[in-house]
Design a protein around this motif. Structure first.
Motif, short mmCIF file in Angstrom:
data_model
loop_
_atom_site.label_atom_id
_atom_site.label_comp_id
_atom_site.label_asym_id
_atom_site.label_seq_id
_atom_site.Cartn_x
_atom_site.Cartn_y
_atom_site.Cartn_z
N SER A 81 37.05 39.55 38.94
CA SER A 81 37.57 40.94 39.10
C SER A 81 37.09 41.71 38.25
CB SER A 81 39.32 40.89 39.10
OG SER A 81 39.57 40.79 37.78
N ASN A 82 37.63 42.85 38.32
CA ASN A 82 36.89 44.17 37.33
C ASN A 82 37.94 44.32 36.19
OD1 ASN A 82 35.05 44.43 39.03
ND2 ASN A 82 35.48 46.63 39.36
N PHE A 83 38.97 43.45 35.99
CA PHE A 83 40.01 43.99 34.92
C PHE A 83 40.22 42.62 33.72
CE2 PHE A 83 41.47 45.67 39.00
CZ PHE A 83 41.02 46.91 39.01
N ILE A 84 40.15 43.14 32.66
CA ILE A 84 40.63 42.23 31.51
C ILE A 84 42.03 41.82 31.43
CG2 ILE A 84 40.48 41.89 29.05
CD1 ILE A 84 38.08 43.99 29.06
N PRO A 85 42.38 40.81 31.43
CA PRO A 85 43.91 40.40 31.26
C PRO A 85 44.31 40.80 30.07
CG PRO A 85 42.58 38.49 31.89
CD PRO A 85 41.52 39.58 31.69
N THR A 87 29.69 44.61 29.45
CA THR A 87 31.17 44.01 29.48
C THR A 87 31.83 43.72 31.02
OG1 THR A 87 31.59 45.09 27.41
CG2 THR A 87 33.70 44.55 28.82
N LEU A 88 31.27 44.72 31.99
CA LEU A 88 31.83 44.50 33.21
C LEU A 88 31.34 43.17 34.00
CD1 LEU A 88 33.39 45.68 35.85
CD2 LEU A 88 31.09 47.12 36.31
N GLU A 89 29.96 42.92 33.61
CA GLU A 89 29.41 41.82 34.42
C GLU A 89 30.04 40.72 33.80
OE1 GLU A 89 25.38 41.90 33.45
OE2 GLU A 89 24.85 43.60 34.91
N THR A 90 30.51 40.35 32.38
CA THR A 90 31.22 39.47 31.74
C THR A 90 32.67 39.16 32.48
OG1 THR A 90 29.93 39.62 29.87
CG2 THR A 90 32.13 38.57 29.69
N VAL A 91 33.30 40.46 32.47
CA VAL A 91 34.79 40.20 33.10
C VAL A 91 34.46 39.82 34.48
CG1 VAL A 91 36.54 41.86 33.82
CG2 VAL A 91 35.56 42.09 31.72
N GLN A 92 33.72 40.26 35.35
CA GLN A 92 33.69 39.65 37.05
C GLN A 92 33.18 38.43 36.88
OE1 GLN A 92 30.34 42.74 38.04
NE2 GLN A 92 32.15 44.08 38.93
N ARG A 93 32.40 38.08 36.05
CA ARG A 93 31.95 36.48 36.22
C ARG A 93 33.10 35.66 35.72
NH1 ARG A 93 27.83 37.27 33.31
NH2 ARG A 93 28.49 36.73 31.27
N LYS A 94 33.67 36.09 34.58
CA LYS A 94 34.95 35.29 33.98
C LYS A 94 36.19 35.07 34.77
CE LYS A 94 37.00 34.29 29.59
NZ LYS A 94 37.25 34.51 28.08
N TYR A 95 36.36 36.42 35.36
CA TYR A 95 37.63 36.39 35.98
C TYR A 95 37.56 36.80 37.56
CZ TYR A 95 39.01 37.23 31.23
OH TYR A 95 39.34 36.89 29.89
#
Length: 583
Positions: A255-259, A245-253
């Motif tokens: 950053s480390n944080f889910i909006p 999940t962290l890798e997906t979030v970093q790639r998509k945003y």
């Protein structure tokens, strides 16, 4: 309208006396009481009618209204029962508000009702918190609905990763010895309450052989054909899911944080099966489990497999939402005590052995002391015997003996000595329960008081309920004896336990006693105290999260020094790990 109907039912009993007796298995009376209707009769009648309504089977709409109204009516002058009905010497009345289970469901499990007759901590501050009791009643209904055959075949649903509408599940798996299993089971149950999941337990644990089913109209066991091991091992591990999940979030945003606007989509995409393995000896340990965002994401999983031998309750306080709930349910931070007293009640045959041993050795005794001496490899160490004796004397649990005085109690014949010993035991001033795999620790202490006078001229009786020499977890008779020992320890007035051992600390948590702990166990250094009072009731989280980043959360959520994280959690004094302390 419901309240008016209940009052009408109660009014029909006006000007009458009520006498109720409940008799359990083997003819032992669980309770006997009588009340007049001068004050509070409405509450008493409400209780009686509630039992009757529940026993009538499926309820019509009107009957359901009456039942709900009776639930809401205050129980003034609630019924009591006198513990002398159990043949105990001490006069003691137990009130309804001490009970975790409704009378209708407790009648088939004697320990649910009778346990309070044997406990030291029976003052009102140790009664079950009302919010916790209300939560239990709600959970019992939820558990019954989500395990009813009408929702479908749970095995088929689990294999497909599906759940009935409004239901999600936690599957508990046992690990290690009985102390570890019991504390892990209690933590899993609390976690189920915190996350609104139905807890089902492994059949391989054999818990149904030792403990009563806690839920009144449904089972806590997995279905017989449930492939627990296969599904658990195939489930996505916590650390893998969170790293992905962290890798997906970093790639998509970047950053480390889910909006916040996207969080629901991440929750919906969670694996249908997740496996948390929280153990001392796994390098990954799944300690990100205790991060706030992790718990939000887990909410999307239908089947959560929980395997641990650790006391994870302190870690729950690191999650703000959980901490708020725990402090609301348990204002005295004593959630473990209440959870185990509700959940871990022995089956009647086990309970009868506990009661029998208690009555033979502790009934009517003014001072009851429990000592748990762990034999890690089944070994006997004479220095531990010396430490046991020194701890008891230093803490004024047992009187000091005059060991330098040669002493023969009577100089009489062997038969006369035997009779005197029997008389002394039945009229003992102090009874000490030594719980250990090795009987030598009991025998050494017993010989010390039989062979020498003591400064207070008191009779000290030293007993053990079992001595197995080697731990044999998985053997039914061995595990049964372990549960008997733990429950007996929980009935003592004070406890001395072995550091790092979950056996004694589980008993102290059940008792609600802050125990004494041996200092440098097995190294009897006369220049230091033999034991000291710890700061936490119950077990300690031994291999706890430390320097644990919570990558998906803000930095303040990371667990650096856990003893500074929240005021309810501190390092255990004289013991290893984190404990929950009373504020």
């Amino acid at each position: 309208m419901m309240k008016r109907r209940a009052e009408e039912y109660a009014g029909g009993w006006n000007e009458r006396n009520v006498n109720v007796q409940m008799v359990g298995a083997r003819g032992i009376k669980l309770k006997a009481w009588s009340t007049s209707l001068q004050t509070g009769i409405g509450g008493m009648v409400a209780l009686l009618l509630l039992v009757v309504v529940y026993q009538m089977g499926p309820l019509s709409g009107q009957e359901a209204e009456i039942r709900d109204a009776l639930h809401l009516m205050p129980k003034v002058n609630a019924p009591t029962f006198n513990c002398s009905e159990l043949g105990l010497k001490v006069e003691k009345e137990v009130v309804e508000t001490q009970h975790y289970h409704e009378f209708r469901s407790a009648a088939t499990c004697q320990s649910k009702l009778q346990q309070h007759c044997f406990r030291k901590n029976t003052r009102s501050e140790h009664f079950p918190p009302p919010k916790f009791i209300a939560l239990l009643r709600e959970y019992e209904v939820y558990h019954a609905r989500c395990t009813d055959a009408a929702v479908g075949n749970l095995t088929d649903l689990a294999m497909a990763g599906e759940v009935p509408d409004g239901c999600k599940y936690l599957v508990w798996k046992e690990m290690d010895g009985m102390g570890n299993q019991l504390l892990s089971l209690a933590c899993a149950f609390l976690y189920s309450l915190l996350t609104n999941r139905v807890m089902l337990i492994s059949r391989e644990s054999n818990m149904d052989l030792y403990l009563c089913n806690p839920f009144p109209s449904s089972s806590w066991l997995l279905p017989e054909d449930f492939p627990e091991e296969r599904l658990r091992l195939q489930a996505c591990r916590v650390f893998s899911y969170l790293n992905d999940t962290l890798e997906t979030v970093q790639r998509k945003y970047a950053s480390n944080f889910i909006p916040p606007s996207d969080l629901s989509s991440f929750i919906a995409a969670a694996p249908r099966h997740i496996h948390a393995l929280i153990t001392c000896c796994d390098s990954r340990r799944d300690h990100q489990f205790f991060c706030p965002m992790s718990q939000k994401l887990f909410a999307g999983s239908n089947w959560f497999f929980y395997a641990s031998h650790e006391y994870t309750l302190p870690g729950f306080y690191f999650i703000p939402e959980f901490r708020m709930k725990l402090n609301d349910w348990f204002p005295r931070q004593d959630g473990f005590m209440h959870a185990v007293r509700y959940l871990l009640n022995p089956q009647s045959d086990v309970w009868m052995d506990i009661v029998r041993f208690y009555k033979e050795n502790f009934d009517g005794i003014n001072r009851k002391i429990g000592i748990q001496a762990r034999a890690w490899e089944g070994n006997y160490d004479p220095s531990i015997s010396r430490q046991i004796s020194r701890c008891g004397v230093e803490q004024n649990l047992i009187p000091r003996t005059m060991a330098d005085v040669s002493f023969n109690p009577t100089g009489a014949t062997e038969e006369e000595e035997r009779q005197e010993q029997l008389i002394g035991e039945s009229h003992a001033d102090i009874s000490v329960l030594v719980s250990s795999l090795r009987e030598e620790y009991r025998d050494d202490l017993a010989k010390e008081y039989h062979s020498h006078p003591n400064v207070e001229n008191l009779t000290v009786n030293v007993v053990s309920a079992s001595s197995e020499h080697l731990q044999q977890t998985g053997d039914v008779l061995h595990d049964r004896k372990a549960i008997i020992d733990i429950w007996l320890l929980s009935f003592m007035d004070d406890l001395v336990i072995t550091p790092r051992s979950t056996f004694g600390s589980t008993a102290s948590g059940m008792a609600g006693i802050v125990p004494l702990v041996f200092i440098h166990y097995g190294n009897d250094n006369v220049n230091e105290p033999a034991c000291g009072r710890t700061n936490a009731v119950g077990p300690c989280f031994i291999i706890f999260p430390r320097e644990q980043p919570c990558d998906l959360d803000l930095p303040r959520s990371s667990i650096f020094d856990p003893a500074q994280k929240v005021p309810e959690v501190k390092f255990c004094d004289f013991n290893l790990g984190l404990g929950v302390v009373n504020l």
